[in-house]
Design an enzyme around this catalytic site. Structure first.
Site: not given
Ligand code: FAD
Length: 547
Positions: A48-49, A220, A388, A241, A383, A15, A43, A287, A119
């Site tokens: 998106q944001g 994992d 992140s 979310h 968070r 990632g 992920s 959130r 946001e």
């Protein structure tokens, strides 16, 4: 016998965290990356944001620090927050230099300024983005640089099973030596050795029935680190979310928070706007507050979903800012320029993880953890949106610098025992895996979800113990498969979440329990740290102790 595969640095996960780290290291070390699916799947690809950073001259580091700490409900480590926020603008500059096509101001290619969105929880516009497909833009830019680098070897469709430690081999040290890896195309297990191993395996939201995450998010790295003897911190803090697209027959996907940031309103089926009843910030509340408010209204009214409406904005603005949401909702029959979007909450982000220090180091020598799999102290009990990816990028760079400075002192890969399959056979009852998979994710949703209680957690504990017992037995008797490896990790992570939730006798941030509905103000807030028992190599959880 299959030959051991050695590299200088082995990064498990591709990632944003894993790829950014590989590029930091590859000029000076032989780097390998393991990805259990294709290189870009994870992920990060679906973010998106955007990424938060102080980029507007009217914004300040102090403000970003204060907003993060405010969202974190007393558990952010202030020094870590400041450190990450201060590194934010540099992390973004690095991405721009590596070709990430962030959206520019006024939509003009020629503009030298970038568009910043706002946001929940942020008191300024500070989220840089590539329309509403930021993760796609970052992941693909990093992946093409990684593919082009001659010092990086890629192992796609390879899943790490367990870490190999000095202690497990009976040596008297707490060093990580490598990992066993199942090649999913050929069905063979190899031992990978390295001087330094990095967990960049992402989060664990797949432990819940409804999630915005892709299938890779099975925790994992957290499960492997626990079994290898690392402390795991704050697993009770799962972020849900608030707004995932709801469709009774289609897989849910996330509707970016930026829709609310740009004026989207949350509505009940009769059109009533309800968020102001729960928080004066309305739709821009953090959130957890929004997710709980939706959960409350859904339970109160017995409805399947609520609605998110942005259709009062000009259609051209909506299509320009939210092309992904416009397209995906349209495919399922909802034109978001004309009608409200049906939404429900879903598991989204794992705030807890493998305990790490300021360099990304874990409790084992030569083992680092970065990205969502790690607990650094940045997020605290909740968070803040878009922090992140920032954490992935900053800690990848910082861990990379630390590894570079110390690699010469890390020992060459040791000789590792080959994977032993002499006592296992092919599974005769795949149904055990699929049944336990469904059962686990269902009871985690029902008993350890947005609203918890002592009774629900106790029910979950009884079930998880039974499942762990069954899955461990199955694991000892049959050849490993991708599903079995992930299920074994999910059940381990579920146990860590339940235990952490039981230990927190208060409601704080993302952890809300009916039995202790307020924060415990009598003592200073503390992290929940689970410590594995050094003598117990199976690493069963001690359900009766204090940690
Ligand atoms: C839909 C969605 C939207 C989001 N939007 C935002 C946003 O706008 N801003 C923001 O800051 N954050 C956002 N997030 C959160 C953010 O995307 C993640 O926290 C972040 O991308 C995690 O990156 P990572 O590198 O740690 O892990 P991931 O990107 O999840 O990558 C994990 C990698 O590990 C590999 N892996 C896992 N286990 C193994 C194993 N056993 N063996 C081998 N490989 C393994 C996977 O194959 C994958 O390559 C969003 C998340 C989702 C799901």
């Amino acid at each position: 016998m299959r030959k051991q595969i050695n590299h200088d640095v082995l990064i498990i996960g591709s990632g944003a965290a894993g790829l950014r780290l590989a590029l930091e290291l590859a000029d000076s070390a032989r780097v390998a990356i393991l990805a259990k699916r294709s290189l870009t799947e994870g992920s990060s690809l679906y973010a998106q944001g955007g990424v938060s950073a102080v980029l507007d001259p009217r914004d300040t580091i102090e403000s970003h620090v204060a907003d993060t700490i405010n969202a974190g409900a007393g558990l952010c480590h202030e020094q870590v927050v400041r450190f990450v926020v201060e590194h934010g603008p540099g992390a973004i500059r690095w991405l721009i230099d590596h070709g990430v096509p962030f959206t520019r101001k006024d939509g003009s290619e020629k503009s030298t300024e970038y568009h910043l969105t706002r946001e929940g929880g942020h008191s300024h516009r500070r989220v840089i983005h590539a329309a509403d497909a930021t993760g796609h833009a970052i992941e693909n830019s990093l992946a093409s640089s990684v593919r082009a680098h001659k010092n990086i070897t890629l192992y796609e469709q390879h899943i790490a099973i367990d870490l190999i430690t000095g202690q497990k081999l009976g040596m008297n040290d707490n060093q990580c030596l490598g990992t066993y890896v199942l090649d999913l195309e050929h069905g063979k297990v190899d031992a990978f050795g390295a001087r330094c191993i990095v967990l960049a395996t992402g989060g664990a939201s797949k432990v819940y029935l409804y999630t915005s995450n892709p299938d890779t998010a099975s925790g994992d790295g957290i499960a492997m680190a626990w079994r290898a003897g690392c402390r795991i911190t704050n697993m009770e803090f799962n972020q849900f979310h608030p707004t995932c697209f709801y469709h009774p027959h289609a897989r849910s996907f996330l509707i970016t928070e930026a829709v609310r940031g740009e004026g989207g309103c949350l509505l009940l089926p009769d059109g009533e706007r309800f968020m102001e009843r729960f928080d004066s910030r309305g739709e821009l509340a953090p959130r957890d507050i929004v997710a709980r408010a939706i959960d409350h209204e859904m339970k109160r009214l017995g409805i399947d979903c609520v609605y998110l409406d942005i259709s009062h904005k000009p259609a051209v603005f909506i299509k320009d800012h939210f092309p992904t949401a416009y397209k995906r909702c349209g495919e399922l029959g909802v034109d978001i320029t004309r009608e409200p979007i049906p939404v429900v909450p879903a598991a989204h982000y794992t705030c807890g993880g493998v305990a790490t220090d300021r360099h990304g180091r874990t409790d084992l020598n030569n083992l680092y953890a970065i990205g969502e799999t790690a607990h650094t102290g940045l997020h605290g009990a909740n968070r803040m949106a878009s922090n992140s990816l920032l954490e992935c990028l900053v800690f990848a760079q910082i861990a990379g610098e630390h590894i570079q400075n110390n690699l010469s002192q890390m020992p060459q890969p040791a000789d590792l025992p080959a994977w032993d399959e002499s006592r296992v056979t092919d599974s005769d009852e795949e149904v055990v895996v699929s049944h336990n998979w469904d059962e686990l994710r269902r009871f985690m949703w029902d008993y350890v979800g947005i609203v918890r209680s002592n009774k629900r957690l106790e029910r979950a504990r009884r079930r998880v113990e039974l499942l762990q017992h069954e899955i461990n037995e199955y694991y000892s008797n049959f050849r490993v498969t991708n599903d079995l490896i992930e299920l074994r990790n999910l059940v381990q992570v579920a146990a860590l979440i339940i235990r952490s939730a039981q230990l927190r006798k208060e409601s704080r941030g993302l952890h809300f329990t009916l039995d202790y509905p307020t924060p415990d103000d009598k003592k200073a807030p503390e992290d929940t740290i689970l410590v594995p028992d050094e003598k117990n190599l199976s690493q069963d959880i001690d359900w009766t102790g204090t940690n």
